[in-house]
Write an enzyme that holds these catalytic residues in place. Structure first.
Site, PDB file in Angstrom:
ATOM      1  N   ARG A 356       0.836  -1.210   0.000  1.00  0.00           N
ATOM      2  CA  ARG A 356       0.000   0.000   0.000  1.00  0.00           C
ATOM      3  C   ARG A 356       0.864   1.250   0.000  1.00  0.00           C
ATOM      4  NH1 ARG A 356      -2.239   3.132   4.360  1.00  0.00           N
ATOM      5  NH2 ARG A 356      -4.056   4.327   3.632  1.00  0.00           N
ATOM      6  N   SER A 368      -6.870   2.384   0.141  1.00  0.00           N
ATOM      7  CA  SER A 368      -6.976   2.022   1.558  1.00  0.00           C
ATOM      8  C   SER A 368      -6.863   0.511   1.708  1.00  0.00           C
ATOM      9  CB  SER A 368      -8.308   2.505   2.128  1.00  0.00           C
ATOM     10  OG  SER A 368      -9.380   1.750   1.578  1.00  0.00           O
ATOM     11  N   SER A 459     -18.361  -5.435   5.395  1.00  0.00           N
ATOM     12  CA  SER A 459     -18.551  -4.442   6.454  1.00  0.00           C
ATOM     13  C   SER A 459     -17.241  -4.305   7.218  1.00  0.00           C
ATOM     14  CB  SER A 459     -19.675  -4.880   7.400  1.00  0.00           C
ATOM     15  OG  SER A 459     -19.845  -3.939   8.450  1.00  0.00           O
ATOM     16  N   ASN A 460     -16.742  -3.078   7.343  1.00  0.00           N
ATOM     17  CA  ASN A 460     -15.442  -2.831   7.964  1.00  0.00           C
ATOM     18  C   ASN A 460     -15.601  -1.877   9.148  1.00  0.00           C
ATOM     19  OD1 ASN A 460     -12.787  -2.167   8.617  1.00  0.00           O
ATOM     20  ND2 ASN A 460     -12.100  -2.152   6.496  1.00  0.00           N
ATOM     21  N   GLY A 484     -11.911  -6.504  10.575  1.00  0.00           N
ATOM     22  CA  GLY A 484     -11.477  -5.846  11.811  1.00  0.00           C
ATOM     23  C   GLY A 484     -10.268  -4.951  11.615  1.00  0.00           C
ATOM     24  N   HIS A 511     -26.252 -21.131   5.763  1.00  0.00           N
ATOM     25  CA  HIS A 511     -25.977 -22.567   5.649  1.00  0.00           C
ATOM     26  C   HIS A 511     -26.878 -23.255   4.617  1.00  0.00           C
ATOM     27  CE1 HIS A 511     -23.866 -26.065   6.755  1.00  0.00           C
ATOM     28  NE2 HIS A 511     -23.663 -25.775   8.032  1.00  0.00           N
ATOM     29  N   ASP A 515     -21.866 -24.495   2.474  1.00  0.00           N
ATOM     30  CA  ASP A 515     -21.393 -25.427   3.483  1.00  0.00           C
ATOM     31  C   ASP A 515     -20.108 -24.915   4.116  1.00  0.00           C
ATOM     32  OD1 ASP A 515     -23.495 -27.212   3.028  1.00  0.00           O
ATOM     33  OD2 ASP A 515     -22.433 -28.129   1.340  1.00  0.00           O
TER      34      ASP A 515
END
Length: 538
Positions: A356, A368, A459-460, A484, A511, A515
């Site tokens: 980066r 980013s 989603s961050n 995260g 599910h 699987d």
């Protein structure tokens, strides 16, 4: 009684639509909520559901054909019902049929209420494929105002964005059915436009008398333009005067700490628009009363929070926005209909951090870590298309195109703008598009079409220091990736304890479609791409 269904206006810019596929055929029984057809607009292909029950008696636009908005799409009625009058060349215009049906008491078989000449009923528009209710954020016209075709009547808040709603008719605004701040279902009575001086009180009463819009609140004609309404009027400091302002101009003013009462609006009826705020230069006197530009943005001029004495109870009730209601409904449905399970993997970020730094050394380039995760996910989805799937009652739909939705936090909750064909984008293209979409999301300027069609979601929360979390699947997607923060910590390499940088990824899977082994293989591929960024450029 037969109901005429017209080509819907599924986006604010749609002028005509193409029937991609009919999911029902003539003679089929239709229930309210059934999907009638897939309609291709200028932006996307959307499912169009029926708001009526009965039998499909007629199809006016065949699959593959295009027609303008409001063209005859279909007719639904009782089995065997004679609809020849609706199809004959001498039949009234479809718009008249539909409008008169809305003001005709359903229980009456002997008398009908017809509209005076030139009078048009305007209903709450359906501005997105998922919209069921709308809230009037701002009225830009008041009762008695002249309205030209193309004039902006109001700003409507949907479950996804605040959008300008323009008039398709000319005349005088005779009646307002939903006040600013009021919420009503789609097709509720929004307004009545017609010749000046026309008495429309009977029309409004008839429209509501048979339950078409139970939540409508009537505004008195003489006071409609003077009644203060909370959610659409920023209040100037030391004044009770209302300020008319567009949502985007209001947001910019908040961010810059500008007092809206000091700005002269150049928009319709003195409305403050974006350019007025951007071009505003405060005078020396005004500057002395400006709020601190470093303070947190606020919707209104800052007011001190009430003092709460020890032992005193104090609560505040905040009305749920349309967005918050939809978020609650959809996430509850997702959690309780899709059997969720989560897979977690730790990724080494040292090489990604080096890469980066090198990439961002190129002029006019800004990438980013989130952009790198998006790119890696897109490539991994191409190798594991089962992750890129959707559950249907009788089949599993596997998408071989990759449209990644990126969760963006906004004032009222969460929106998910979509990057179409993400796998074909470069890192810099992903970065630029994400920044643009996030900015417009926070300003409520995203188009509904820009939040549709995702096949996978990311989603961050790493920027908030959250190291690990589990998300709820954004259906109809089968999976969502939670990202995260990058953490510096001791790690073991080649039998030695050294300082390293790691990041936790959590994949929530449905599910029914994915699987455990399939999800694990996807995460392994994703890990390889992130830990070796050069492989994403191959």
């Amino acid at each position: 009684m037969a109901t005429v269904i017209t080509m819907p206006r599924l986006s604010d810019t749609m002028t005509e639509g193409t029937v991609a596929t009919w999911l029902k055929k003539i003679g089929d029984k239709i229930s309210e909520g059934d999907i009638l057809a897939e309609i291709e607009t200028d932006k996307a292909t959307m499912e169009f559901e029926s708001f009526n029950s009965g039998t499909l008696l007629y199809i006016g636009i065949q699959a593959g054909e295009s027609a303008p908005v409001d063209s005859l799409l279909a007719i639904i009625g009782n089995e065997g019902e004679d609809i020849s009058a609706l199809l004959s060349p001498s039949a009234p215009k479809l718009e008249t049929i539909i409008t008169e049906e809305k003001v005709t008491p359903e229980a009456s078989n002997t008398s009908t209420t017809t509209l005076p000449k030139g009078v048009v009923i305007v209903t709450m528009p359906r501005l997105s494929d998922t919209m069921t209710d709308g809230t009037v954020a701002t009225w830009l016209k008041k009762v008695g105002d002249k309205v030209a075709e193309g004039d902006i009547l109001a700003e409507i808040e949907t479950d996804k964005a605040t959008m300008e709603f323009e008039s398709f008719n000319a005349g005088t605004l005779l009646f307002i059915g939903i006040p600013e701040g009021g919420t009503a279902p789609c097709d509720s009575l929004l307004a009545i436009i017609g010749p000046e001086g026309t008495d429309v009180t009977g029309i409004a009463a008839d429209f509501k008398s048979f339950g078409k819009s139970a939540s409508i609140v009537e505004i008195d004609k003489e006071s409609s333009s003077e009644t203060p309404l909370n959610n659409a009027q920023p209040v100037a400091a030391n004044s009770n005067e209302r300020v008319f302002v567009s949502p985007l101009a209001k947001k910019i003013a908040e961010e810059k700490g500008i007092n809206l009462s000091q700005i002269s609006g150049s928009g319709e009826n003195g409305r403050i628009i974006k350019s007025d705020v951007e071009n505003y230069t405060p005078s020396a006197i005004t500057q002395n009363v400006q709020p601190n530009v470093n303070a947190q943005p606020q919707v209104e001029v800052s007011v001190a929070k009430p003092f709460v004495a020890v032992g005193e109870k104090l609560t505040e009730e905040i009305k749920n926005s349309q967005m918050r209601k939809i978020i609650a409904k959809r996430l509850a449905e997702s959690l309780f209909t899709a059997p969720h399970y989560n897979l977690v993997i730790e990724v080494t970020m040292d090489e990604a951090m080096k890469s980066r730094t090198i990439i961002n050394s190129v002029p006019d380039t800004k990438v980013s870590f989130n952009d790198m995760v998006i790119k890696a996910s897109a490539l991994a989805l191409k190798k594991h298309p089962k992750i890129n799937s959707q559950w249907r009652e009788d089949s599993i739909l596997i998408n071989y195109h990759v449209n990644i939705g990126v969760a963006v936090a906004v004032e009222d909750g969460l929106v998910v703008p979509v990057l179409p064909f993400t796998d074909a984008m470069s890192l810099s293209q992903i970065g630029g598009n994400v920044r643009d979409l996030a900015t417009r999301a926070k300003n409520k300027k995203l188009l509904p079409s820009e939040m549709e069609g995702s096949t996978f979601t990311i989603s961050n929360l790493g920027m908030f220091g959250i190291t690990e979390f589990n998300s709820i699947i954004n259906q109809p997607n089968s999976a969502i990736l939670s990202v995260g923060a990058i953490v510096e910590k001791p790690v073991v390499r080649n039998g030695q304890i050294v300082v390293g940088n790691t990041m936790m990824l959590s994949l929530a899977c449905d599910h029914r479609t994915i699987d455990g082994a399939t999800g694990a293989q996807f995460l392994q591929t994703l890990k390889q791409y992130i830990e070796n960024p050069v492989t994403m450029l191959a």
